[in-house]
Design a protein around this motif. Sequence first.
Motif: not given
Lengths: 559, 559
Positions: A350-356
Amino acid sequence: MNGSKFAIGVDFGTESGRAVLVETKTGKEIATSVYSYQNGVIDRRLPVEGDPIALDPEWALQDPEDYIRTFQKTIPEVLMQADIAPEDVIGIGIDFTACTMLPVKNDGTPLCAMAEYRRYPHSWVKLWKHHAAQPEADKINDTARRMGQAWLDRYGGKISSEWFFAKTLQILDEAPEIYHAADRLIEAADWVVWQLTGVEKRNSCTAGYKAMWSKREGYPHEDFFKALDARLENVIDEKLSRTIYPIGEKAGELTAQAAEWTRLSEGTAVAIANVDAHVSVPAATVAEPGRMVMIMGTSICHMVLGEQERRVEGMCGVVEDGIIPGLFGYEAGQSGVGDIFAWFLSNCIPREYSIEAEKRGMSVHQLLESKAALQKPGQHGLLALDWWNGNRSVLVDASLSGLLIGATLGTKPEDIYRALIEATAYGTRVIVEAFEKNGVKVDELVACGGLPEQNKMLMQIYADVTGRNFKISSSKQTPALGSAMFGAVAAGSGAGGYDTIFDAVKQMAGLKKEMYQPIAENQKIYERLFKEYLRLHDYFGRGENNVMKTLKQIRDEVT
Amino acid sequence: MNGSKFAIGVDFGTESGRAVLVETKTGKEIATSVYSYQNGVIDRRLPVEGDPIALDPEWALQDPEDYIRTFQKTIPEVLMQADIAPEDVIGIGIDFTACTMLPVKNDGTPLCAMAEYRRYPHSWVKLWKHHAAQPEADKINDTARRMGQAWLDRYGGKISSEWFFAKTLQILDEAPEIYHAADRLIEAADWVVWQLTGVEKRNSCTAGYKAMWSKREGYPHEDFFKALDARLENVIDEKLSRTIYPIGEKAGELTAQAAEWTRLSEGTAVAIANVDAHVSVPAATVAEPGRMVMIMGTSICHMVLGEQERRVEGMCGVVEDGIIPGLFGYEAGQSGVGDIFAWFLSNCIPREYSIEAEKRGMSVHQLLESKAALQKPGQHGLLALDWWNGNRSVLVDASLSGLLIGATLGTKPEDIYRALIEATAYGTRVIVEAFEKNGVKVDELVACGGLPEQNKMLMQIYADVTGRNFKISSSKQTPALGSAMFGAVAAGSGAGGYDTIFDAVKQMAGLKKEMYQPIAENQKIYERLFKEYLRLHDYFGRGENNVMKTLKQIRDEVT
């Protein structure tokens, strides 16, 4: 480096060729040069003038000129980088992908280099991953089974569409004019050695693993080839050769022309050709039974040596002299490993993981590993069957597919990631147990390839799951190093090389200091999980429930 | 709207209460008002002064004052919005989550409203999703099984930790002083009706579905309660009531105080209480056997009517007068549906998809649907078991978990998304077939709830998989509409309402024009896929391979 001697290993890969200059006394890798093939993997249209010639799906070709250009570009470059005299290079070895084969004339000219054949797709090099010869592979397997051909057992009961005679038969089926125009059908590995030395000498590794040859029995009998296709009856005598040279011998010496290409001295020793995976075994210090080398990348190739020929379920091949002279080389494989993780990273994060990951200055892989590594074995409650790309060993079934079980609403991406890694470790354990059950010892694992470096958690999991120490080759370019070692052996000790590959292993190959040892507490839990894996493995893989095949069948019907 | 009469439905949800003012002649929803509970779901600490009182995990409470505030805020608001006179509102109905229960004094005062009990967690309302009474539920099931209690069959062989006597027994186990201080233990549904009318009248729906009562046999015998706990022997006579009122009756009339809260006229008719899911059935036009209503949201609640009591595997309950007076109401359920899709959207959608959705001005759900809807059935090659949140019907096993099979390196997020939706459709088909196998007809499906509106592909898949027409309730607030319908029935035709719920259904309930019909070509493929689903369902769900349980067991051991 006064007085030092050097060998060059040239590793022909899928997209590029790489030369590595190695000091023979120490195995130190002094210089490296990589050439990206001008025509790369040819899988859409032929690189020819005039009307475009499109290729069918599943096709994958190469241009032999790219191999010559590899010599021309990379060897002068490593000489220049290292700033050494050509006469200090005592030997060259090469390794290649396999089976990668081409039709040539008696003088070695590839048909695709000749104006009259250049527009025939079948005149080009068929790359290992050319997958268009499945009907021919099926015919070979059916015929061999029907005729009770004993050699089939050496290949786990099934040969692949990637192999030599499947590709040969496809040429005959689809372009008989090319088949007939070809004086020789030859592995690219042997062809490049021919180009360096002027002599056609075929190696025992590709002959054994890809062309059903064995030291004791030779090729399958003419009757078999005749049954396959009457026109193939004498293919061995007409277009191959019954003289096969064991790994570790000298093929010949650099011709004047090859010396000009490479800027090396004419007469430099050249080793018998080898295959990328197999040549990595001695480069990973292994020249004796008991230690299994795993080339870990998109897939895993498992290699182990034995003193006798044994039947082992689902292996890719067993070849005497196939890896190390005087021993039986066993090869097994997992068809999907790194590419399953890559699939997961591309499709399920998920996007949140890419951002993190970006915020923490790490790759998504590193982020997942950092989260998953905090878990205890069994904590995520998941189990997977690692068959996203089918199963090579031990089931030899490309129509199997991936399975994930145990998901809940609390399941996180790092849980699935860890479960996928564990599944590939269970897959390796199935292979290890198949070897041991049949008397081929596997006491320890040695990794090389791209995966081990960046995956500490994966390495520990493999150690825990298999219950074996897991070490890592110190070279990051084991194929080229292994080829250079065979180059040093071709040159011999008198020239500053070695008389045997065993001597070369002692001096030139090494392992990293770090080692992964099984942790008893983890082993206990993985023991229980492996039991569950095995049960699903057998249930879905051995015919009790063929739902994976049914799903693919329905998919193929509706699309 | 001259001469029009109105009924009000009040729907008590998990986070808020909602009043809807409905024209009785047409069912038209004139005005809506929602009140978010001041104290919401109380699952961390009690909303009390002084030292904080923390709650254990799995606890979920509510504050009964929030229910009164719902009346005070929402009913005056809809009157104002609609600009009508209080005397034109002829009746009120309410529906509630269930089992949501509380201990009160003889005059109806909740123990949690009394200073001396306010700091006891057990004195508060136990919300339906209070899951801390599992040991008590286990004890009830064990005892009932041991004693061969026939009523267990009406609940698929297992009662839930969410139900009335599990919660009651937990109070007795953990806070006997609260148990003893409670004159009455009562469903919140019945308690709010009591607050409106001044009379305690218990409804047949919650009694039947949540408290093991049946019209013909009443409650379980005292011997059973005694075996459970000697102190419980006379719980029915001491703290409940043997007089149960069927759905569709009038409970009483608004008291002066309740009229003041609501700004309605004293004496307005109030219906016997109901449950949110069950009251949706007539609101979705169903008051006869043969059409199954599905409340589709995070989970699915399936309800169908029958003329006889039948045993159906794994249903949640069968209750005479439980949904429609004079008929047996059957309830079954899928414990994970929308929440599986939500899990997938939160955990498995790559960044590229989020970005693409933004660019195309759609939600990620819409993007996935737009991609997945292009596929033919079977095209993705996947199959899933929809057990991310366990399985309610027909296996009644919370320890089952999710499975995905058929993944390849070419599998895309939309493939998995579609496979998950299909899995929930197969789950519904298993339920439909269980009903039909046992003589409860299901000829057609009617959906209400949040999912159907935004999921055309899902609706078509359900039609194709079940082979049945699938229609949608025209109201988006079926529980409140259903409650208003029962309010109109409580008022009677003389007052401008109806004499029976059957009459109310004809005038006040409706379906959308759009309907999903099975497509023969799709059905054929889903028939084959369902066969494979069923085989996996039985293999993993009926004890042949308990790997899902083993995985959870190992997980629980290591964490």
